[in-house]
Scaffold this active site. Structure first.
Site, mmCIF file in Angstrom:
data_model
loop_
_atom_site.group_PDB
_atom_site.id
_atom_site.type_symbol
_atom_site.label_atom_id
_atom_site.label_comp_id
_atom_site.label_asym_id
_atom_site.label_seq_id
_atom_site.Cartn_x
_atom_site.Cartn_y
_atom_site.Cartn_z
ATOM 1 N N ILE A 73 0.888 -1.173 0.000
ATOM 2 C CA ILE A 73 0.000 0.000 0.000
ATOM 3 C C ILE A 73 0.919 1.214 0.000
ATOM 4 C CG2 ILE A 73 -0.267 -0.155 2.537
ATOM 5 C CD1 ILE A 73 -3.071 1.186 2.105
ATOM 6 N N ALA A 74 0.630 2.172 -0.853
ATOM 7 C CA ALA A 74 1.491 3.359 -0.912
ATOM 8 C C ALA A 74 0.736 4.547 -1.480
ATOM 9 C CB ALA A 74 2.717 3.078 -1.785
ATOM 10 N N GLU A 107 3.274 -8.059 5.856
ATOM 11 C CA GLU A 107 4.625 -7.877 6.381
ATOM 12 C C GLU A 107 4.998 -6.411 6.252
ATOM 13 O OE1 GLU A 107 5.237 -10.603 3.731
ATOM 14 O OE2 GLU A 107 5.161 -12.259 5.158
ATOM 15 N N ASN A 112 9.466 0.769 9.699
ATOM 16 C CA ASN A 112 8.347 1.544 9.138
ATOM 17 C C ASN A 112 7.255 1.753 10.197
ATOM 18 O OD1 ASN A 112 6.501 2.830 7.534
ATOM 19 N ND2 ASN A 112 6.505 1.291 5.903
ATOM 20 N N TYR A 119 -1.660 0.387 10.697
ATOM 21 C CA TYR A 119 -2.224 -0.966 10.763
ATOM 22 C C TYR A 119 -2.814 -1.249 12.144
ATOM 23 C CZ TYR A 119 0.601 -1.475 6.508
ATOM 24 O OH TYR A 119 1.160 -1.300 5.265
#
Ligand code: COA
Length: 149
Positions: A73-74, A107, A112, A119
């Site tokens: 996801i970015a 993962e 990060n 999350y």
């Protein structure tokens, strides 16, 4: 007001998605991985986020029977910090729930902390560590997961 759309990724989106990818990761995925995912992988589900018709983010997941794994996801750096990542995550988690998956996992690099924090907001918790998981610099991956049912 800006128009926000989340929709399925198409092959014709890949050039723009590569801009998101290159601006987000130090070892970006090559273009052909996106091509494989969108065209050849029946388990893969990829989505793009558009703001005023410009692709500013993407997210993908693999769904295999009861399990969904978020592959990536970015968001483009200029669009971060405005709850768009959260919206995109929520959208793909909902897709997984609609299909009926029981667990969601992913993962994430140990360093990060921004992504880990996001999350956690969705109930994911660390479940283990994959030592030296990332091939570019041997950083550990934290496995995070949540039960959806
Ligand atoms: C991770 C990412 C998708 C988050 O998207 P975003 O739009 O910037 O995040 P949002 O604005 O939706 O914020 C969601 C939550 O993330 C966390 N977060 C976002 N930016 C943060 C920051 N600068 N510092 C700390 N936490 C942050 C917070 O928990 C935030 O919720 P809160 O504002 O209620 O505290 C985005 O930062 C990104 O593209 N990063 C680079 C790519 C990447 O690392 N992807 C994850 C790979 S596993």
């Amino acid at each position: 007001m800006a128009e926000l759309v989340i929709r399925k990724m198409e092959v014709t989106d890949i050039q723009q998605v590569m801009e998101v990818e290159r601006s987000s990761f130090k070892s970006p995925w090559p273009e052909d991985i996106f091509y494989q995912e969108v065209v050849n992988n029946d388990h893969a589900h990829y989505f793009v986020m558009e703001v005023d018709k410009k692709i500013v983010g993407y997210a993908g997941l693999w769904i295999v029977i009861d399990d969904a794994q978020i592959t990536n996801i970015a968001l483009m750096p200029a669009y971060r910090g405005h709850k768009l990542g959260e919206k995109l995550f929520q959208y793909i988690a909902l897709q997984a729930m609609r299909i009926g998956v029981k667990r969601l996992s992913l993962e994430v690099r140990k360093s990060n902390v921004i992504a880990q924090k996001m999350y956690r907001k969705f109930g994911l918790v660390p479940g283990g560590v994959r030592k030296n998981y990332y091939s570019d610099d041997q950083e550990d991956a934290i496995v995070m997961w949540v039960n959806l049912k």
